[in-house]
Design a protein around this motif. Structure first.
Motif, PDB file in Angstrom:
ATOM      1  N   THR A 207      38.261  40.697  35.137  1.00  0.00           N
ATOM      2  CA  THR A 207      39.196  39.681  34.678  1.00  0.00           C
ATOM      3  C   THR A 207      39.185  39.705  32.951  1.00  0.00           C
ATOM      4  O   THR A 207      38.187  39.775  32.460  1.00  0.00           O
ATOM      5  N   ARG A 208      40.621  39.875  32.588  1.00  0.00           N
ATOM      6  CA  ARG A 208      40.736  39.852  31.068  1.00  0.00           C
ATOM      7  C   ARG A 208      41.688  38.836  30.848  1.00  0.00           C
ATOM      8  O   ARG A 208      42.506  38.167  31.660  1.00  0.00           O
ATOM      9  N   ARG A 209      41.908  38.588  29.363  1.00  0.00           N
ATOM     10  CA  ARG A 209      43.071  37.826  28.998  1.00  0.00           C
ATOM     11  C   ARG A 209      44.365  38.401  28.440  1.00  0.00           C
ATOM     12  O   ARG A 209      43.953  39.716  27.952  1.00  0.00           O
ATOM     13  N   TYR A 210      45.354  38.183  28.604  1.00  0.00           N
ATOM     14  CA  TYR A 210      46.672  39.111  28.329  1.00  0.00           C
ATOM     15  C   TYR A 210      47.472  38.131  27.566  1.00  0.00           C
ATOM     16  O   TYR A 210      47.657  36.743  27.529  1.00  0.00           O
ATOM     17  N   ARG A 211      48.072  38.770  26.497  1.00  0.00           N
ATOM     18  CA  ARG A 211      49.349  38.136  25.651  1.00  0.00           C
ATOM     19  C   ARG A 211      50.435  39.296  25.630  1.00  0.00           C
ATOM     20  O   ARG A 211      50.091  40.367  25.473  1.00  0.00           O
ATOM     21  N   VAL A 212      51.713  38.879  25.022  1.00  0.00           N
ATOM     22  CA  VAL A 212      52.524  39.763  24.754  1.00  0.00           C
ATOM     23  C   VAL A 212      53.030  39.300  23.355  1.00  0.00           C
ATOM     24  O   VAL A 212      53.337  38.311  23.076  1.00  0.00           O
ATOM     25  N   TYR A 213      53.275  40.589  22.506  1.00  0.00           N
ATOM     26  CA  TYR A 213      53.589  40.300  21.053  1.00  0.00           C
ATOM     27  C   TYR A 213      54.922  40.956  21.224  1.00  0.00           C
ATOM     28  O   TYR A 213      55.390  42.097  21.446  1.00  0.00           O
ATOM     29  N   VAL A 214      56.159  39.970  20.549  1.00  0.00           N
ATOM     30  CA  VAL A 214      57.331  40.314  20.353  1.00  0.00           C
ATOM     31  C   VAL A 214      57.803  40.571  18.858  1.00  0.00           C
ATOM     32  O   VAL A 214      57.579  39.742  18.025  1.00  0.00           O
ATOM     33  N   PRO A 215      57.815  41.723  18.507  1.00  0.00           N
ATOM     34  CA  PRO A 215      58.533  42.116  16.967  1.00  0.00           C
ATOM     35  C   PRO A 215      59.724  41.311  16.773  1.00  0.00           C
ATOM     36  O   PRO A 215      60.527  41.200  17.604  1.00  0.00           O
ATOM     37  N   GLY A 216      59.653  40.719  15.535  1.00  0.00           N
ATOM     38  CA  GLY A 216      60.856  40.281  14.967  1.00  0.00           C
ATOM     39  C   GLY A 216      61.841  41.245  14.129  1.00  0.00           C
ATOM     40  O   GLY A 216      61.367  42.354  14.290  1.00  0.00           O
ATOM     41  N   THR A 217      62.758  40.566  13.806  1.00  0.00           N
ATOM     42  CA  THR A 217      63.842  41.380  13.043  1.00  0.00           C
ATOM     43  C   THR A 217      64.412  40.827  12.000  1.00  0.00           C
ATOM     44  O   THR A 217      63.748  39.729  11.511  1.00  0.00           O
ATOM     45  N   SER A 218      65.362  41.215  11.095  1.00  0.00           N
ATOM     46  CA  SER A 218      65.684  40.495  10.068  1.00  0.00           C
ATOM     47  C   SER A 218      66.094  39.213  10.182  1.00  0.00           C
ATOM     48  O   SER A 218      66.623  38.341   9.521  1.00  0.00           O
ATOM     49  N   SER A 219      66.669  38.900  11.665  1.00  0.00           N
ATOM     50  CA  SER A 219      67.256  37.477  11.913  1.00  0.00           C
ATOM     51  C   SER A 219      66.706  36.866  13.044  1.00  0.00           C
ATOM     52  O   SER A 219      67.199  35.719  13.298  1.00  0.00           O
ATOM     53  N   ILE A 220      65.498  37.463  13.585  1.00  0.00           N
ATOM     54  CA  ILE A 220      64.811  36.865  14.696  1.00  0.00           C
ATOM     55  C   ILE A 220      63.400  36.735  14.330  1.00  0.00           C
ATOM     56  O   ILE A 220      62.854  37.741  13.942  1.00  0.00           O
ATOM     57  N   TRP A 221      62.660  35.834  14.431  1.00  0.00           N
ATOM     58  CA  TRP A 221      61.165  35.481  14.326  1.00  0.00           C
ATOM     59  C   TRP A 221      60.617  36.274  15.229  1.00  0.00           C
ATOM     60  O   TRP A 221      60.817  36.281  16.289  1.00  0.00           O
ATOM     61  N   ASN A 222      59.219  36.753  14.737  1.00  0.00           N
ATOM     62  CA  ASN A 222      58.257  37.456  15.920  1.00  0.00           C
ATOM     63  C   ASN A 222      57.652  36.425  16.559  1.00  0.00           C
ATOM     64  O   ASN A 222      57.730  35.190  16.073  1.00  0.00           O
TER      65      ASN A 222
END
Length: 230
Positions: A207-222
């Motif tokens: 069992t592990r922990r998971y998360r997702v990282y969403v990179p941002g852009t010049s107009s949208i936050w990460n």
């Protein structure tokens, strides 16, 4: 009898023709400076987005009125302005989710800070914020035997239309963390489909922990998704 020699300057003073220098006036006390404390990051993710601005700790307690104006105009009411009235030390302001400014917002003084009698007591200093659309990442998963299926859903706020939309064809990073550790490690880069979703099948031996990282852009936050354990 010896005659005393009188210099020309002494003679002029004696005759009252040279005025003595007056005492130098004390220097005028410098006006205080009052700083504005605003959020450095304005995240636009709803129809109305509420934030708080404060007077800095260097602002005199006698301030009754202080006003700043944003460029481009960021606040709903009064349009583009932050108004500290009646000795307020903090004020709330609202940024509309439709047509919100994207990029750097500059808060410029609109005059000086005045006391109850309208007398200036401080110079105002400017401040800046960065405004971008908010992104949202949801992560769900199931476990069957040794297989863990992770479903990622990504969306962002579209300021041109004032609503949330799915983020299609967006590459995100799935990360994992072993139980009992504090280090996050990259598992896989995956790309969402036309409806902003992607499924990743994984076969861990624990069992592990998971998360997702969403990179941002010049107009949208990460953004990071909430953490799940599977």
């Amino acid at each position: 009898m010896k005659l005393r020699t009188i210099t020309p300057a002494a003679a002029l003073v004696a005759a009252g023709l040279i005025a003595t220098q007056p005492a130098q006036a004390a220097p005028q006390q410098a006006t205080a400076t009052c700083s504005l404390v605003v959020p450095s990051r304005l995240s636009i993710g709803a129809a109305s987005n509420n934030f708080v601005a404060k007077l800095g700790s260097n602002c005199p307690a006698t301030i009754n009125t202080a006003v700043w104006k944003s460029t481009p105009a960021a606040t709903l009411y009064p349009e583009g302005r932050l108004q500290f009235l009646n000795h307020a030390r903090e004020v709330s302001f609202t940024v509309s989710g439709a047509g919100a400014p994207i990029g750097t917002v500059t808060w410029k003084p609109a005059g000086g800070a005045t006391d109850f009698n309208g007398i200036k007591v401080a110079d105002l200093s400017g401040a800046t914020s960065v405004s971008k659309a908010a992104s949202v990442a949801a992560l769900t998963g199931g476990r069957k035997g040794s297989r863990a299926a992770l479903l990622t859903t990504v969306s962002y706020w579209r300021t041109t239309t004032g609503r949330s939309v799915r983020w299609a064809n967006k590459q995100v990073l799935i990360q994992y963390q072993d139980i009992g550790t504090t280090t996050w490690k990259g598992l896989a880069y995956v790309t969402t489909n036309s409806v902003g979703q992607v499924t990743y099948n994984y076969y861990p031996n624990r069992t592990r922990r998971y998360r997702v990282y969403v990179p941002g852009t010049s107009s949208i936050w990460n953004i990071f998704s909430p953490v799940i354990s599977r």
